[in-house]
Design an enzyme around this catalytic site. Structure first.
Site, PDB file in Angstrom:
ATOM      1  N   SER A  30      30.960  29.143  62.058  1.00 50.23           N
ATOM      2  CA  SER A  30      30.867  29.435  60.627  1.00 50.23           C
ATOM      3  C   SER A  30      29.425  29.795  60.316  1.00 50.23           C
ATOM      4  O   SER A  30      28.512  29.438  61.076  1.00 50.23           O
ATOM      5  CB  SER A  30      31.283  28.202  59.812  1.00 50.23           C
ATOM      6  OG  SER A  30      30.955  28.348  58.441  1.00 50.23           O
ATOM      7  N   TYR A  47      30.535  19.118  56.982  1.00 52.00           N
ATOM      8  CA  TYR A  47      30.969  20.340  57.665  1.00 52.00           C
ATOM      9  C   TYR A  47      29.808  21.026  58.368  1.00 52.00           C
ATOM     10  O   TYR A  47      29.916  21.420  59.538  1.00 52.00           O
ATOM     11  CB  TYR A  47      31.600  21.281  56.640  1.00 52.00           C
ATOM     12  CG  TYR A  47      32.182  22.552  57.228  1.00 52.00           C
ATOM     13  CD1 TYR A  47      33.177  22.506  58.198  1.00 52.00           C
ATOM     14  CD2 TYR A  47      31.764  23.811  56.775  1.00 52.00           C
ATOM     15  CE1 TYR A  47      33.732  23.664  58.719  1.00 52.00           C
ATOM     16  CE2 TYR A  47      32.315  24.971  57.289  1.00 52.00           C
ATOM     17  CZ  TYR A  47      33.297  24.894  58.263  1.00 52.00           C
ATOM     18  OH  TYR A  47      33.840  26.045  58.775  1.00 52.00           O
TER      19      TYR A  47
END
Length: 249
Positions: A130, A143
Protein backbone atom coordinates in the site's frame (compact mmCIF):
# COMPACT_ATOMS: atom_id res chain seq x y z
CA UNK A 1 1.84 -27.84 -18.54
CA UNK A 2 0.52 -24.32 -18.04
CA UNK A 3 2.44 -21.93 -15.86
CA UNK A 4 0.84 -21.73 -12.43
CA UNK A 5 0.04 -18.60 -10.45
CA UNK A 6 -1.05 -18.65 -6.81
CA UNK A 7 -3.13 -15.70 -5.61
CA UNK A 8 -3.89 -15.25 -1.90
CA UNK A 9 -6.84 -13.28 -0.61
CA UNK A 10 -8.61 -14.27 -3.83
CA UNK A 11 -12.18 -14.52 -2.55
CA UNK A 12 -12.93 -10.87 -3.36
CA UNK A 13 -11.52 -7.52 -4.43
CA UNK A 14 -8.00 -7.25 -5.83
CA UNK A 15 -7.31 -10.94 -5.35
CA UNK A 16 -10.32 -12.09 -7.36
CA UNK A 17 -9.65 -9.51 -10.09
CA UNK A 18 -6.01 -10.60 -10.28
CA UNK A 19 -6.98 -14.25 -10.61
CA UNK A 20 -9.25 -13.43 -13.53
CA UNK A 21 -6.58 -11.27 -15.18
CA UNK A 22 -3.80 -13.84 -14.88
CA UNK A 23 -6.11 -16.57 -16.17
CA UNK A 24 -6.75 -14.36 -19.19
CA UNK A 25 -2.99 -14.31 -19.75
CA UNK A 26 -2.93 -18.10 -19.87
CA UNK A 27 -1.98 -18.99 -16.31
CA UNK A 28 -3.49 -21.87 -14.40
CA UNK A 29 -4.52 -19.93 -11.31
CA UNK A 30 -4.75 -21.36 -7.81
CA UNK A 31 -7.04 -19.12 -5.78
CA UNK A 32 -6.52 -19.27 -2.03
CA UNK A 33 -8.41 -17.69 0.87
CA UNK A 34 -10.60 -18.63 3.81
CA UNK A 35 -14.01 -18.41 2.09
CA UNK A 36 -13.97 -21.62 0.07
CA UNK A 37 -17.47 -21.21 -1.37
CA UNK A 38 -16.47 -18.00 -3.13
CA UNK A 39 -13.20 -19.52 -4.29
CA UNK A 40 -14.90 -22.53 -5.81
CA UNK A 41 -17.19 -20.32 -7.89
CA UNK A 42 -14.21 -18.26 -9.07
CA UNK A 43 -12.12 -21.34 -9.86
CA UNK A 44 -14.97 -22.78 -11.94
CA UNK A 45 -15.25 -19.48 -13.81
CA UNK A 46 -11.56 -19.26 -14.73
CA UNK A 47 -10.67 -22.94 -14.95
CA UNK A 48 -8.44 -22.83 -11.90
CA UNK A 49 -8.17 -24.49 -8.51
CA UNK A 50 -9.62 -23.39 -5.17
CA UNK A 51 -7.71 -24.00 -1.94
CA UNK A 52 -8.80 -23.00 1.56
CA UNK A 53 -6.04 -20.94 3.17
CA UNK A 54 -5.61 -19.03 6.40
CA UNK A 55 -2.44 -17.02 5.83
CA UNK A 56 -2.03 -16.42 9.56
CA UNK A 57 -1.59 -20.19 10.07
CA UNK A 58 1.82 -21.51 9.00
CA UNK A 59 0.48 -25.06 8.76
CA UNK A 60 -2.24 -23.89 6.37
CA UNK A 61 0.36 -22.29 4.11
CA UNK A 62 2.46 -25.45 4.17
CA UNK A 63 -0.60 -27.51 3.25
CA UNK A 64 -1.23 -25.22 0.28
CA UNK A 65 2.31 -25.80 -0.98
CA UNK A 66 2.12 -29.55 -0.42
CA UNK A 67 -0.90 -29.78 -2.72
CA UNK A 68 0.80 -28.08 -5.68
CA UNK A 69 3.05 -29.49 -8.36
CA UNK A 70 4.46 -26.14 -9.42
CA UNK A 71 4.33 -22.42 -8.76
CA UNK A 72 5.70 -19.87 -11.21
CA UNK A 73 4.05 -16.75 -9.82
CA UNK A 74 3.01 -15.97 -6.27
CA UNK A 75 0.77 -12.98 -5.62
CA UNK A 76 0.77 -12.15 -1.91
CA UNK A 77 -2.45 -10.18 -1.86
CA UNK A 78 -4.10 -11.26 1.40
CA UNK A 79 -4.20 -8.44 3.91
CA UNK A 80 -6.32 -5.54 5.04
CA UNK A 81 -6.75 -2.72 7.49
CA UNK A 82 -8.01 -3.30 11.01
CA UNK A 83 -9.32 -0.32 12.94
CA UNK A 84 -8.97 3.43 12.47
CA UNK A 85 -8.52 4.72 16.01
CA UNK A 86 -5.85 7.16 17.22
CA UNK A 87 -2.90 5.41 18.79
CA UNK A 88 -3.82 6.84 22.18
CA UNK A 89 -6.84 4.55 22.22
CA UNK A 90 -6.08 1.97 19.52
CA UNK A 91 -6.64 -1.64 20.43
CA UNK A 92 -3.48 -3.75 20.72
CA UNK A 93 -5.60 -6.60 19.39
CA UNK A 94 -6.22 -4.63 16.19
CA UNK A 95 -2.49 -4.07 15.76
CA UNK A 96 -1.78 -7.75 16.37
CA UNK A 97 -4.43 -8.83 13.87
CA UNK A 98 -3.09 -6.40 11.28
CA UNK A 99 0.44 -7.80 11.69
CA UNK A 100 -0.77 -11.39 11.53
CA UNK A 101 -2.69 -10.88 8.29
CA UNK A 102 -0.35 -8.49 6.46
CA UNK A 103 3.11 -9.44 7.71
CA UNK A 104 3.08 -13.00 9.02
CA UNK A 105 0.66 -13.96 6.26
CA UNK A 106 3.08 -12.81 3.57
CA UNK A 107 5.96 -14.55 5.36
CA UNK A 108 4.14 -17.87 5.83
CA UNK A 109 3.03 -18.18 2.20
CA UNK A 110 6.34 -17.01 0.73
CA UNK A 111 8.32 -19.46 2.86
CA UNK A 112 6.00 -22.32 1.95
CA UNK A 113 6.07 -21.69 -1.80
CA UNK A 114 9.70 -20.66 -2.23
CA UNK A 115 10.94 -24.20 -3.00
CA UNK A 116 8.41 -24.51 -5.84
CA UNK A 117 9.26 -21.04 -7.11
CA UNK A 118 12.94 -21.97 -7.19
CA UNK A 119 12.05 -24.86 -9.52
CA UNK A 120 10.43 -22.49 -12.05
CA UNK A 121 12.32 -21.19 -15.05
CA UNK A 122 10.89 -17.69 -14.56
CA UNK A 123 9.63 -17.22 -11.00
CA UNK A 124 8.02 -14.04 -9.72
CA UNK A 125 6.82 -13.01 -6.26
CA UNK A 126 4.41 -10.06 -6.25
CA UNK A 127 3.33 -8.57 -2.93
CA UNK A 128 0.52 -6.05 -2.71
CA UNK A 129 1.37 -3.55 0.02
CA UNK A 130 0.00 0.00 0.00
CA UNK A 131 1.08 3.60 -0.18
CA UNK A 132 0.60 3.26 3.59
CA UNK A 133 3.76 1.13 3.53
CA UNK A 134 5.74 4.31 2.82
CA UNK A 135 3.76 7.26 4.23
CA UNK A 136 2.14 7.49 7.67
CA UNK A 137 -1.10 9.29 8.38
CA UNK A 138 -3.37 10.07 11.30
CA UNK A 139 -5.65 7.29 12.58
CA UNK A 140 -3.86 4.73 10.42
CA UNK A 141 -1.19 3.55 12.85
CA UNK A 142 -2.23 -0.09 13.07
CA UNK A 143 -2.32 -0.35 9.27
CA UNK A 144 0.72 1.75 8.38
CA UNK A 145 2.88 -0.07 10.93
CA UNK A 146 1.95 -3.44 9.43
CA UNK A 147 2.37 -2.30 5.84
CA UNK A 148 5.74 -0.71 6.59
CA UNK A 149 6.82 -4.05 8.03
CA UNK A 150 5.49 -5.93 5.00
CA UNK A 151 7.43 -3.59 2.72
CA UNK A 152 10.55 -4.28 4.78
CA UNK A 153 10.09 -8.01 4.24
CA UNK A 154 9.71 -7.52 0.49
CA UNK A 155 12.83 -5.39 0.26
CA UNK A 156 14.84 -7.79 2.42
CA UNK A 157 13.67 -10.76 0.37
CA UNK A 158 14.85 -9.10 -2.84
CA UNK A 159 18.28 -8.55 -1.33
CA UNK A 160 18.54 -12.08 -0.01
CA UNK A 161 17.48 -13.64 -3.32
CA UNK A 162 19.93 -11.58 -5.37
CA UNK A 163 21.81 -14.01 -7.58
CA UNK A 164 18.76 -16.22 -8.09
CA UNK A 165 16.44 -15.57 -11.06
CA UNK A 166 13.47 -14.70 -8.86
CA UNK A 167 11.76 -11.38 -9.41
CA UNK A 168 10.47 -9.70 -6.26
CA UNK A 169 7.86 -7.05 -7.02
CA UNK A 170 5.96 -4.68 -4.73
CA UNK A 171 2.67 -3.12 -5.84
CA UNK A 172 1.74 -0.16 -3.61
CA UNK A 173 -1.81 1.02 -4.34
CA UNK A 174 -3.26 4.27 -3.10
CA UNK A 175 -7.00 4.82 -2.93
CA UNK A 176 -8.78 1.70 -4.19
CA UNK A 177 -12.51 1.28 -3.78
CA UNK A 178 -13.56 -2.34 -3.26
CA UNK A 179 -16.64 -3.88 -1.70
CA UNK A 180 -14.98 -4.87 1.55
CA UNK A 181 -11.72 -3.03 2.38
CA UNK A 182 -13.05 0.14 4.04
CA UNK A 183 -16.12 -1.60 5.46
CA UNK A 184 -13.89 -4.12 7.20
CA UNK A 185 -11.60 -1.36 8.43
CA UNK A 186 -14.51 0.45 10.07
CA UNK A 187 -15.88 -2.83 11.42
CA UNK A 188 -19.03 -2.85 9.32
CA UNK A 189 -19.86 0.88 9.40
CA UNK A 190 -20.90 1.42 5.76
CA UNK A 191 -21.36 5.19 6.20
CA UNK A 192 -17.79 5.71 7.43
CA UNK A 193 -16.52 3.51 4.63
CA UNK A 194 -18.40 5.50 1.99
CA UNK A 195 -17.07 8.79 3.39
CA UNK A 196 -13.50 7.75 2.50
CA UNK A 197 -14.35 8.02 -1.20
CA UNK A 198 -16.89 10.85 -1.06
CA UNK A 199 -16.41 13.32 -3.91
CA UNK A 200 -13.35 11.54 -5.30
CA UNK A 201 -13.43 11.28 -9.08
CA UNK A 202 -12.94 7.64 -10.04
CA UNK A 203 -11.01 5.99 -7.21
CA UNK A 204 -9.08 2.98 -8.41
CA UNK A 205 -10.92 -0.32 -8.56
CA UNK A 206 -9.65 -3.87 -8.09
CA UNK A 207 -9.31 -4.42 -11.84
CA UNK A 208 -6.88 -1.49 -12.08
CA UNK A 209 -4.51 -3.12 -9.62
CA UNK A 210 -4.91 -6.46 -11.36
CA UNK A 211 -3.74 -4.82 -14.60
CA UNK A 212 -0.65 -3.50 -12.82
CA UNK A 213 0.14 -6.93 -11.42
CA UNK A 214 -0.30 -8.53 -14.83
CA UNK A 215 1.97 -5.87 -16.35
CA UNK A 216 4.84 -6.62 -13.97
CA UNK A 217 4.42 -10.38 -14.34
CA UNK A 218 4.27 -10.15 -18.13
CA UNK A 219 7.52 -8.25 -18.57
CA UNK A 220 10.61 -10.13 -19.78
CA UNK A 221 11.90 -12.35 -16.98
CA UNK A 222 15.07 -10.28 -16.49
CA UNK A 223 13.04 -7.10 -15.85
CA UNK A 224 12.07 -6.49 -12.22
CA UNK A 225 9.74 -3.70 -11.11
CA UNK A 226 10.98 -3.14 -7.58
CA UNK A 227 8.01 -1.02 -6.55
CA UNK A 228 5.04 0.27 -8.50
CA UNK A 229 3.07 3.03 -6.76
CA UNK A 230 -0.36 3.48 -8.32
CA UNK A 231 -3.00 6.05 -7.39
CA UNK A 232 -6.07 7.61 -9.00
CA UNK A 233 -5.38 10.93 -10.69
CA UNK A 234 -7.47 12.62 -8.00
CA UNK A 235 -4.98 11.51 -5.34
CA UNK A 236 -1.72 13.37 -5.82
CA UNK A 237 -0.26 12.12 -2.52
CA UNK A 238 -1.37 10.38 0.66
CA UNK A 239 -2.78 13.62 2.11
CA UNK A 240 -3.61 15.37 -1.18
CA UNK A 241 -6.94 14.19 -2.55
CA UNK A 242 -9.17 16.32 -4.73
CA UNK A 243 -12.82 15.99 -3.76
CA UNK A 244 -15.60 17.41 -5.88
CA UNK A 245 -18.40 19.28 -4.05
CA UNK A 246 -21.20 16.88 -3.21
CA UNK A 247 -23.82 19.59 -3.58
CA UNK A 248 -24.10 22.55 -5.92
CA UNK A 249 -24.05 26.15 -4.85
Amino acid sequence: MKRTAVVTGASSGIGAATARRLAKDGFFVVVAARRLDRLQALAAEIGGQAVALDVTDQASAQALAAGLERCDVLVNNAGGAVGADPLASASPADLMQSFEVNVLGMLHVTQALLPLLRSSDAPTIVTVTSTAAHVNYEFGGTYTAAKHAEHALVETLRLELCGEPIRVVEIAPGMVRTDEFAVNRFKGDADKAAAVYAGVDRPLVAEDIAECIALTVGLPSHVNVDRLVVRPVAQAAQHKVHRQPLFGG
